[in-house]
Motif scaffolding. Sequence first.
Motif, PDB file in Angstrom:
ATOM      1  N   GLU A   1      -8.971   6.189   4.996  1.00  0.00           N
ATOM      2  CA  GLU A   1      -9.983   6.029   6.039  1.00  0.00           C
ATOM      3  C   GLU A   1     -10.940   4.891   5.698  1.00  0.00           C
ATOM      4  O   GLU A   1     -11.334   4.116   6.565  1.00  0.00           O
ATOM      5  N   PHE A   2     -11.303   4.784   4.424  1.00  0.00           N
ATOM      6  CA  PHE A   2     -12.161   3.679   4.009  1.00  0.00           C
ATOM      7  C   PHE A   2     -11.486   2.344   4.319  1.00  0.00           C
ATOM      8  O   PHE A   2     -12.124   1.410   4.816  1.00  0.00           O
ATOM      9  N   ALA A   3     -10.186   2.257   4.039  1.00  0.00           N
ATOM     10  CA  ALA A   3      -9.445   1.031   4.312  1.00  0.00           C
ATOM     11  C   ALA A   3      -9.457   0.694   5.790  1.00  0.00           C
ATOM     12  O   ALA A   3      -9.708  -0.454   6.182  1.00  0.00           O
ATOM     13  N   ALA A   4      -9.195   1.700   6.625  1.00  0.00           N
ATOM     14  CA  ALA A   4      -9.019   1.463   8.057  1.00  0.00           C
ATOM     15  C   ALA A   4     -10.339   1.273   8.795  1.00  0.00           C
ATOM     16  O   ALA A   4     -10.427   0.441   9.715  1.00  0.00           O
ATOM     17  N   ARG A   5     -11.384   1.998   8.392  1.00  0.00           N
ATOM     18  CA  ARG A   5     -12.605   2.018   9.197  1.00  0.00           C
ATOM     19  C   ARG A   5     -13.753   1.218   8.600  1.00  0.00           C
ATOM     20  O   ARG A   5     -14.653   0.807   9.328  1.00  0.00           O
ATOM     21  N   GLU A   6     -13.766   1.031   7.289  1.00  0.00           N
ATOM     22  CA  GLU A   6     -14.870   0.305   6.674  1.00  0.00           C
ATOM     23  C   GLU A   6     -14.460  -1.082   6.173  1.00  0.00           C
ATOM     24  O   GLU A   6     -15.141  -2.063   6.420  1.00  0.00           O
ATOM     25  N   ALA A   7     -13.327  -1.147   5.466  1.00  0.00           N
ATOM     26  CA  ALA A   7     -12.945  -2.423   4.860  1.00  0.00           C
ATOM     27  C   ALA A   7     -12.176  -3.326   5.822  1.00  0.00           C
ATOM     28  O   ALA A   7     -12.235  -4.552   5.688  1.00  0.00           O
ATOM     29  N   HIS A   8     -11.474  -2.755   6.785  1.00  0.00           N
ATOM     30  CA  HIS A   8     -10.656  -3.572   7.693  1.00  0.00           C
ATOM     31  C   HIS A   8     -11.501  -4.593   8.444  1.00  0.00           C
ATOM     32  O   HIS A   8     -12.521  -4.264   9.041  1.00  0.00           O
ATOM     33  N   GLY A   9     -11.086  -5.838   8.379  1.00  0.00           N
ATOM     34  CA  GLY A   9     -11.803  -6.908   9.060  1.00  0.00           C
ATOM     35  C   GLY A   9     -13.033  -7.381   8.332  1.00  0.00           C
ATOM     36  O   GLY A   9     -13.678  -8.341   8.772  1.00  0.00           O
ATOM     37  N   ILE A  10     -13.384  -6.740   7.222  1.00  0.00           N
ATOM     38  CA  ILE A  10     -14.590  -7.101   6.479  1.00  0.00           C
ATOM     39  C   ILE A  10     -14.259  -7.480   5.042  1.00  0.00           C
ATOM     40  O   ILE A  10     -14.791  -8.441   4.506  1.00  0.00           O
ATOM     41  N   SER A  11     -13.355  -6.720   4.415  1.00  0.00           N
ATOM     42  CA  SER A  11     -12.938  -7.013   3.048  1.00  0.00           C
ATOM     43  C   SER A  11     -11.444  -6.751   2.909  1.00  0.00           C
ATOM     44  O   SER A  11     -11.034  -5.623   2.616  1.00  0.00           O
ATOM     45  N   PRO A  12     -10.612  -7.779   3.111  1.00  0.00           N
ATOM     46  CA  PRO A  12      -9.169  -7.585   2.920  1.00  0.00           C
ATOM     47  C   PRO A  12      -8.818  -7.085   1.524  1.00  0.00           C
ATOM     48  O   PRO A  12      -7.870  -6.304   1.362  1.00  0.00           O
ATOM     49  N   THR A  13      -9.585  -7.498   0.525  1.00  0.00           N
ATOM     50  CA  THR A  13      -9.318  -7.055  -0.840  1.00  0.00           C
ATOM     51  C   THR A  13      -9.472  -5.543  -0.958  1.00  0.00           C
ATOM     52  O   THR A  13      -8.588  -4.848  -1.476  1.00  0.00           O
ATOM     53  N   TYR A  14     -10.596  -5.018  -0.495  1.00  0.00           N
ATOM     54  CA  TYR A  14     -10.823  -3.580  -0.615  1.00  0.00           C
ATOM     55  C   TYR A  14      -9.932  -2.789   0.342  1.00  0.00           C
ATOM     56  O   TYR A  14      -9.600  -1.632   0.061  1.00  0.00           O
ATOM     57  N   GLU A  15      -9.537  -3.389   1.455  1.00  0.00           N
ATOM     58  CA  GLU A  15      -8.585  -2.720   2.329  1.00  0.00           C
ATOM     59  C   GLU A  15      -7.256  -2.513   1.588  1.00  0.00           C
ATOM     60  O   GLU A  15      -6.687  -1.413   1.594  1.00  0.00           O
ATOM     61  N   ARG A  16      -6.771  -3.561   0.929  1.00  0.00           N
ATOM     62  CA  ARG A  16      -5.523  -3.448   0.171  1.00  0.00           C
ATOM     63  C   ARG A  16      -5.655  -2.449  -0.972  1.00  0.00           C
ATOM     64  O   ARG A  16      -4.769  -1.612  -1.189  1.00  0.00           O
ATOM     65  N   LEU A  17      -6.752  -2.539  -1.730  1.00  0.00           N
ATOM     66  CA  LEU A  17      -6.943  -1.622  -2.850  1.00  0.00           C
ATOM     67  C   LEU A  17      -7.007  -0.179  -2.390  1.00  0.00           C
ATOM     68  O   LEU A  17      -6.437   0.714  -3.032  1.00  0.00           O
ATOM     69  N   SER A  18      -7.682   0.078  -1.297  1.00  0.00           N
ATOM     70  CA  SER A  18      -7.851   1.451  -0.826  1.00  0.00           C
ATOM     71  C   SER A  18      -6.516   2.056  -0.418  1.00  0.00           C
ATOM     72  O   SER A  18      -6.218   3.213  -0.741  1.00  0.00           O
ATOM     73  N   TYR A  19      -5.710   1.290   0.297  1.00  0.00           N
ATOM     74  CA  TYR A  19      -4.383   1.797   0.668  1.00  0.00           C
ATOM     75  C   TYR A  19      -3.527   2.006  -0.581  1.00  0.00           C
ATOM     76  O   TYR A  19      -2.744   2.968  -0.657  1.00  0.00           O
ATOM     77  N   ALA A  20      -3.647   1.119  -1.566  1.00  0.00           N
ATOM     78  CA  ALA A  20      -2.868   1.263  -2.791  1.00  0.00           C
ATOM     79  C   ALA A  20      -3.260   2.524  -3.556  1.00  0.00           C
ATOM     80  O   ALA A  20      -2.393   3.257  -4.060  1.00  0.00           O
ATOM     81  N   VAL A  21      -4.559   2.792  -3.656  1.00  0.00           N
ATOM     82  CA  VAL A  21      -5.014   4.000  -4.337  1.00  0.00           C
ATOM     83  C   VAL A  21      -4.543   5.241  -3.579  1.00  0.00           C
ATOM     84  O   VAL A  21      -4.103   6.227  -4.185  1.00  0.00           O
ATOM     85  N   ALA A  22      -4.602   5.191  -2.261  1.00  0.00           N
ATOM     86  CA  ALA A  22      -4.191   6.338  -1.449  1.00  0.00           C
ATOM     87  C   ALA A  22      -2.728   6.701  -1.665  1.00  0.00           C
ATOM     88  O   ALA A  22      -2.328   7.852  -1.445  1.00  0.00           O
ATOM     89  N   ALA A  23      -1.922   5.736  -2.114  1.00  0.00           N
ATOM     90  CA  ALA A  23      -0.491   5.974  -2.315  1.00  0.00           C
ATOM     91  C   ALA A  23      -0.127   6.170  -3.786  1.00  0.00           C
ATOM     92  O   ALA A  23       1.060   6.293  -4.114  1.00  0.00           O
ATOM     93  N   ASP A  24      -1.107   6.213  -4.677  1.00  0.00           N
ATOM     94  CA  ASP A  24      -0.855   6.292  -6.115  1.00  0.00           C
ATOM     95  C   ASP A  24      -1.199   7.705  -6.608  1.00  0.00           C
ATOM     96  O   ASP A  24      -2.365   8.021  -6.866  1.00  0.00           O
TER      97      ASP A  24
END
Length: 311
Positions: free
Chosen positions: A9-32
Amino acid sequence: MTIADRYAEFAAREAHGISPTYERLSYAVAADAGLLALIGTLPPEKQQPNLLFGVVRSLGGPVREPDEFRAWARANWPAIEPRMRTRATQTNEPGRCAVLLPVLAALPQPLALIEVGASAGLCLYPDRYAYRYGDHTVGTGTPLLECAATGLVRPDTLPQVVWRAGLDLNPLDVTDPADVAWLDALIWPEHEHRRTRLREAAAVAAADPPLLIRGDLVDDLAALAARAPAGATLVVLHTSVLYQVPEPRRRAFAELVTALPGHWVSNEAEDILAHDWLPAPPDDALYNVLSLDGKPLAWTRSHGQALTWFG
């Protein structure tokens, strides 16, 4: 909500369009699964993405590539865990003053400000900064805070602040390099403009330090409010703080602040405080609700970059 859901949710609603780096990291953590298990050993209030990413940055870890981040975080968890337990997401974003200004400027002047969850107190200087809402500029100070405002009658004057104080469980000191380094670590990787305004706002605060009290928002607020000067309008304000407070304490705080003389300005996520009604938000991003004395006024973005007035 699971920890994986929280990061997605952080990736999709907070980081998306604002921080591509944190969007990628958040999705990666969610799958680890391994990293999620480690995060799961922490108390729920210490599991948030911003805190993990800020701690890794403060330790010099890599945050640009998800695979490097995940490997480094797992390998260095013994160093990460204690810092996550002792640190907090005390993001002190002066840009939030841009969404507070229209409310503060409209109140009876002069003002005595108390910020709950003040961190280093950088949001206690709305009268010292400059603002730009589209082509409309207010003030001449630094930093210059830009805000995309919709439906707003833009303020023409700055508030007159005659007293400012902050309340925090762990107040930070803008004259302490370690505290400023932690504030810097909480800024998202691509946001160099926020780093610049952190330095500029820290210089403002260091030149005229606010009164910062170590204390609890329920137990210690009334005593601090009693120190405000007579003849000034008392304003208790907070931005993106109450999500870290257990719900029963939130209710107690709301009852307390409502009973104080003066006004209450809040800027929190929509599910943090009870609202009888809210219009639909502008889009699917995560928004805060700006309220005055419990009455919702506008949708705002988390760093003060946008404001949509309700009408």
